[in-house]
Design a protein around this motif. Structure first.
Motif, PDB file in Angstrom:
ATOM      1  N   LEU A  50       0.824  -1.212   0.000  1.00 25.47           N
ATOM      2  CA  LEU A  50       0.000   0.000   0.000  1.00 25.47           C
ATOM      3  C   LEU A  50       0.857   1.261   0.000  1.00 25.47           C
ATOM      4  N   ARG A  55      -2.692   0.932  -3.119  1.00 26.58           N
ATOM      5  CA  ARG A  55      -3.766  -0.053  -3.235  1.00 26.58           C
ATOM      6  C   ARG A  55      -3.244  -1.410  -2.791  1.00 26.58           C
ATOM      7  N   SER A  56      -4.158  -2.349  -2.596  1.00 29.02           N
ATOM      8  CA  SER A  56      -3.789  -3.682  -2.137  1.00 29.02           C
ATOM      9  C   SER A  56      -3.346  -4.554  -3.303  1.00 29.02           C
ATOM     10  N   ARG A  61     -11.436  -6.661  -5.215  1.00 33.66           N
ATOM     11  CA  ARG A  61     -11.527  -5.256  -4.804  1.00 33.66           C
ATOM     12  C   ARG A  61     -12.161  -5.226  -3.415  1.00 33.66           C
ATOM     13  N   GLY A  91      -6.238   5.959   5.048  1.00 32.79           N
ATOM     14  CA  GLY A  91      -7.328   5.522   4.190  1.00 32.79           C
ATOM     15  C   GLY A  91      -8.650   5.375   4.895  1.00 32.79           C
ATOM     16  N   LYS A  95     -10.924   5.012  -0.388  1.00 30.68           N
ATOM     17  CA  LYS A  95     -10.042   6.147  -0.652  1.00 30.68           C
ATOM     18  C   LYS A  95      -8.778   6.019   0.181  1.00 30.68           C
ATOM     19  N   THR A  96      -7.618   6.248  -0.467  1.00 31.20           N
ATOM     20  CA  THR A  96      -6.350   6.272   0.246  1.00 31.20           C
ATOM     21  C   THR A  96      -5.566   7.516  -0.152  1.00 31.20           C
ATOM     22  N   ARG A 108       0.834   8.611  -8.086  1.00 33.52           N
ATOM     23  CA  ARG A 108       1.243   7.396  -7.386  1.00 33.52           C
ATOM     24  C   ARG A 108       2.298   6.614  -8.161  1.00 33.52           C
TER      25      ARG A 108
END
Length: 376
Positions: A50, A55-56, A61, A91, A95-96, A108
């Motif tokens: 992350l 994101r993961s 998702r 996060g 949203k992060t 990013r």
């Protein structure tokens, strides 16, 4: 010019999935987290990912990054890249926000290219046993990272493919179609050439991983022999067919194969052989990063001993000890690790992390919470 090793000194996690507060202190070599199922081992690797991508790496998702009954999660990491660098993630659901050295990150991609992280995980991208499209996206992502202007070629190639499809449906003149068909070929040829070069280099690196995989791995692509004139001719002749079924000819349709003992590894390899093959490919990918970007990524291996017998486990650890990358990995509770391995082993339970040798706990201090909230 030698490549710069990238490694993480410390990861602080708060309210991420099942964790309240955890501090994970890492060393530059091999770091192994051992714990029961559901203790949150994968989540700590996920926290590292992350920080790099926002994101993961899990395929689904998943909106449940925030711990139940909490409003948001925080991650703060101290990285070493030339000098100490601080990366933070805050996060809420869906949203992060990333911060580098206390400043908001606008792009990013800049972070993921400056702090590369490679992951092999059961819930991650399926390169070995996944669909061809998944493999193709992995290969193309590596090409875009290494070769200048290829990202622009991809963008313009796909735009030309879509525009040709729209014009076919509108029944426009041949002259209009020909303009976009020429662009398909013009931007498609460099993609084909870059793929061929990358596959050749990966295969050369995979030959060096035979000590890990037992038998050589080989990557190939099932694709036509692209030639500019023949490609243009094919596009012109197949317009009616492409109108019915869409364009099924070009780099966006090519199939990536991974061979093991001269057969597709999805069918030829056992689960343990597939596991070692996936890690070998990550080793080769790490070497590609070092060659082209002069950075040695951090390598995440989730459930790294899955389906491996003791002989293969020892072979894996021997290979990992010779890897220049920092390696962060997880294994289930009760796993046996040879005492002569140069590896830091930490135990994870409901109270946090502790070093397996000393039993001393590592927990988040009160001032850490303040720092993380400010970073968010």
């Amino acid at each position: 010019m030698s490549a710069t090793p990238l490694y993480i000194r410390e990861v602080k996690v708060r309210h991420l999935r099942c964790h309240d507060e955890v501090v994970w202190q890492c060393e530059s070599g091999m770091n192994l987290i051992v714990g029961a199922n559901g203790s949150g081992k994968t989540t700590l690797l996920e926290a590292v990912y992350l920080m790099a991508f926002g994101r993961s790496f899990r395929q689904a998702r998943d909106p449940f990054l925030v711990k139940r009954d909490s409003d948001r999660f925080f991650i703060h990491g101290q990285w070493q890249r030339y000098g100490p660098m601080n990366l933070s993630v805050a996060g809420r659901k869906g949203k992060t926000t990333l911060r580098l050295q206390g400043r908001d990150v606008q792009r990013r991609k800049d972070v993921s290219e400056s702090f590369p992280v490679l992951v092999e995980a059961p819930q991650g991208r399926k390169i070995i046993d996944g669909a061809s499209g998944e493999r193709r996206r992995w290969l193309d992502g590596l090409i875009i990272t290494c070769f200048q202007n290829i990202a622009t070629y991809y963008e313009r190639y796909l735009r030309a493919v879509m525009q040709r499809g729209r014009l076919l449906r509108r029944r426009v003149s041949s002259d209009e179609l020909e303009v976009w068909e020429q662009q398909i070929v013009h931007y498609g040829m460099p993609i084909v050439q870059a793929r061929e070069k990358m596959i050749t280099e990966l295969n050369q690196l995979l030959i060096e991983e035979v000590g890990l995989t037992e038998h050589p791995l080989m990557i190939s692509m099932t694709m036509p022999e692209y030639n500019q004139q023949n490609w243009l001719l094919r596009l012109q002749e197949k317009r009616s067919e492409d109108l019915r079924v869409g364009l099924r000819y070009g780099p966006h349709c090519d199939v990536v194969n991974i061979h093991f003992q001269q057969r597709e590894i999805r069918s030829a390899g056992s689960r343990g052989q597939q596991k070692l093959a996936a890690i070998a490919i990550k080793m080769a990918e790490c070497a590609i990063w070092s060659r082209y970007r002069r950075l040695i990524p951090v390598l995440l291996l989730d459930d790294c001993l899955e389906a491996l017998d003791r002989t293969r486990q020892q072979r894996l650890f021997n290979r990992l000890q010779n890897c220049p990358a920092q390696i962060l990995m997880t294994a289930p509770e009760g796993v046996e690790i040879a005492s002569d391995l140069n590896i830091r082993i930490q135990l994870l339970d409901t109270q946090g992390l502790c070093d397996s040798a000393t039993g001393s706990k590592v927990s988040m201090q009160e001032d850490t919470t303040v720092v993380m909230e400010e970073a968010a």
